[in-house]
Scaffold this motif. Structure first.
Motif, PDB file in Angstrom:
ATOM      1  N   ASP A  59      45.562  49.265  27.447  1.00 26.31           N
ATOM      2  CA  ASP A  59      44.611  48.872  26.398  1.00 26.31           C
ATOM      3  C   ASP A  59      44.967  49.506  25.060  1.00 26.31           C
ATOM      4  O   ASP A  59      44.337  49.194  24.038  1.00 26.31           O
ATOM      5  CB  ASP A  59      43.188  49.274  26.785  1.00 26.31           C
ATOM      6  CG  ASP A  59      42.708  48.592  28.044  1.00 26.31           C
ATOM      7  OD1 ASP A  59      41.997  49.225  28.844  1.00 26.31           O
ATOM      8  OD2 ASP A  59      43.075  47.403  28.245  1.00 26.31           O
ATOM      9  N   GLU A  75      38.904  39.742  28.954  1.00 32.85           N
ATOM     10  CA  GLU A  75      37.836  40.038  29.904  1.00 32.85           C
ATOM     11  C   GLU A  75      36.566  40.479  29.164  1.00 32.85           C
ATOM     12  O   GLU A  75      36.540  41.530  28.530  1.00 32.85           O
ATOM     13  CB  GLU A  75      38.287  41.154  30.832  1.00 32.85           C
ATOM     14  CG  GLU A  75      39.495  40.816  31.681  1.00 32.85           C
ATOM     15  CD  GLU A  75      39.935  42.023  32.498  1.00 32.85           C
ATOM     16  OE1 GLU A  75      41.093  42.467  32.340  1.00 32.85           O
ATOM     17  OE2 GLU A  75      39.108  42.537  33.260  1.00 32.85           O
ATOM     18  N   LYS A  76      35.515  39.704  29.296  1.00 33.96           N
ATOM     19  CA  LYS A  76      34.284  40.020  28.566  1.00 33.96           C
ATOM     20  C   LYS A  76      33.610  41.282  29.113  1.00 33.96           C
ATOM     21  O   LYS A  76      32.895  41.973  28.380  1.00 33.96           O
ATOM     22  CB  LYS A  76      33.310  38.845  28.612  1.00 33.96           C
ATOM     23  CG  LYS A  76      32.845  38.471  29.997  1.00 33.96           C
ATOM     24  CD  LYS A  76      31.869  37.303  29.926  1.00 33.96           C
ATOM     25  CE  LYS A  76      31.376  36.941  31.315  1.00 33.96           C
ATOM     26  NZ  LYS A  76      30.429  35.792  31.268  1.00 33.96           N
ATOM     27  N   ASP A  77      33.829  41.589  30.391  1.00 40.80           N
ATOM     28  CA  ASP A  77      33.211  42.787  30.958  1.00 40.80           C
ATOM     29  C   ASP A  77      33.971  44.048  30.579  1.00 40.80           C
ATOM     30  O   ASP A  77      33.448  45.153  30.701  1.00 40.80           O
ATOM     31  CB  ASP A  77      33.133  42.681  32.483  1.00 40.80           C
ATOM     32  CG  ASP A  77      32.214  41.569  32.925  1.00 40.80           C
ATOM     33  OD1 ASP A  77      32.476  40.958  33.969  1.00 40.80           O
ATOM     34  OD2 ASP A  77      31.228  41.297  32.196  1.00 40.80           O
ATOM     35  N   LYS A  78      35.191  43.884  30.127  1.00 38.16           N
ATOM     36  CA  LYS A  78      35.988  45.031  29.729  1.00 38.16           C
ATOM     37  C   LYS A  78      35.822  45.308  28.223  1.00 38.16           C
ATOM     38  O   LYS A  78      35.783  46.441  27.793  1.00 38.16           O
ATOM     39  CB  LYS A  78      37.460  44.797  30.030  1.00 38.16           C
ATOM     40  CG  LYS A  78      38.333  45.966  29.624  1.00 38.16           C
ATOM     41  CD  LYS A  78      39.707  45.861  30.212  1.00 38.16           C
ATOM     42  CE  LYS A  78      40.493  47.127  29.921  1.00 38.16           C
ATOM     43  NZ  LYS A  78      39.881  48.322  30.540  1.00 38.16           N
ATOM     44  N   TYR A  95      34.458  34.671  23.852  1.00 40.26           N
ATOM     45  CA  TYR A  95      35.733  35.323  24.121  1.00 40.26           C
ATOM     46  C   TYR A  95      36.850  34.294  24.224  1.00 40.26           C
ATOM     47  O   TYR A  95      36.659  33.186  24.727  1.00 40.26           O
ATOM     48  CB  TYR A  95      35.645  36.127  25.421  1.00 40.26           C
ATOM     49  CG  TYR A  95      34.766  37.350  25.302  1.00 40.26           C
ATOM     50  CD1 TYR A  95      33.379  37.254  25.435  1.00 40.26           C
ATOM     51  CD2 TYR A  95      35.319  38.607  25.059  1.00 40.26           C
ATOM     52  CE1 TYR A  95      32.574  38.374  25.308  1.00 40.26           C
ATOM     53  CE2 TYR A  95      34.519  39.725  24.942  1.00 40.26           C
ATOM     54  CZ  TYR A  95      33.146  39.598  25.063  1.00 40.26           C
ATOM     55  OH  TYR A  95      32.346  40.709  24.934  1.00 40.26           O
TER      56      TYR A  95
END
Lengths: 112, 117
Positions: free
Chosen positions: B88, B63-66, B58
């Motif tokens: 988003d 945000e990798k969790d998003k 990334y």
């Protein structure tokens, strides 16, 4: 910082006329410089790819030039058509990486 | 020529829901795919590099969790926007290359217009 800057930001021309778009970059060393055409709401489409050792490349009515000494490239469009209305993006690929550095684009509008 | 197919082309979802976007290379194998987002009148911004069989890389600030990326095969990468919010909303584009050389063309999908209400 690696940057790719394009000018003009936007351009309006009449159908049938020629135009030239400019790209200045600071990326060094680099593997290649690309020009893409992006229609509104669509993904970019490749027009030309030039390696650092090439000076010019043509694709139909599109001709790209590259001056690696001055770090400048241009895209010349001959006999413009209404369908040429789009954003034109200059993209530089630094040496030894897949990550491309995108210019801010030139929005071209061709009117009848 | 090589084609990258992106689906869906547009999606509207409610805030808090998740949306999955697919990117397929139709006639070549892509060990690496890239995901971008593009705001109106701006250029493409790289979000992440998707590598087949391994974790995505990334870019700073993403945000990798998003934005969950899965590259399970040589022809398919997916981007899932989790718990989407109105901010988003954007144009998401994927790209892929057959990697035959560094000068290989990078083929782009036609993008997905995400609108979060």
């Amino acid at each position: 910082k690696n940057q790719v800057e394009q000018s003009p930001q936007s351009l309006i021309i009449l159908e049938g006329k020629n135009c030239t778009l400019q790209c200045n970059y600071t990326v060094s060393p680099f593997s290649n410089l690309r020009w893409y055409k992006q229609d509104t709401g669509r993904g970019p489409v490749s027009l030309t790819i030039m390696t650092f050792s090439e000076n010019t490349k043509s694709n139909g009515r599109y001709t790209a030039t590259l001056d690696a000494d001055t770090k400048q490239s241009s895209l010349h469009i001959t006999a413009s058509q209404l369908s040429d209305s789009a954003s034109y993006i200059c993209v530089v690929q630094p040496h030894n990486t897949d990550k491309l550095i995108f210019g801010t684009g030139t929005r071209l509008q061709v009117f009848p | 020529g090589a084609v990258v197919s992106q689906h869906p082309s547009w999606v509207i979802c409610k805030s808090g829901t998740s949306v999955k976007i697919e990117c397929r290379s139709l006639d070549f194998q892509a060990t690496t795919m890239f995901w971008y987002r593009q705001f109106p009148k701006q250029s493409l911004m790289l979000m992440a590099t998707s590598n087949e069989g391994s974790k995505a890389t990334y870019e700073q600030g993403v945000e990798k969790d998003k934005f969950l990326i899965n590259h399970a095969s040589l022809t398919l990468s997916t981007l899932t926007v989790t718990s989407a919010h109105p901010e988003d909303s954007s144009f998401y584009i994927c790209s892929a290359s057959d990697r035959s050389s560094y000068n290989s063309p990078l083929h782009f999908g036609n993008g997905t217009r995400l609108t979060v209400t």
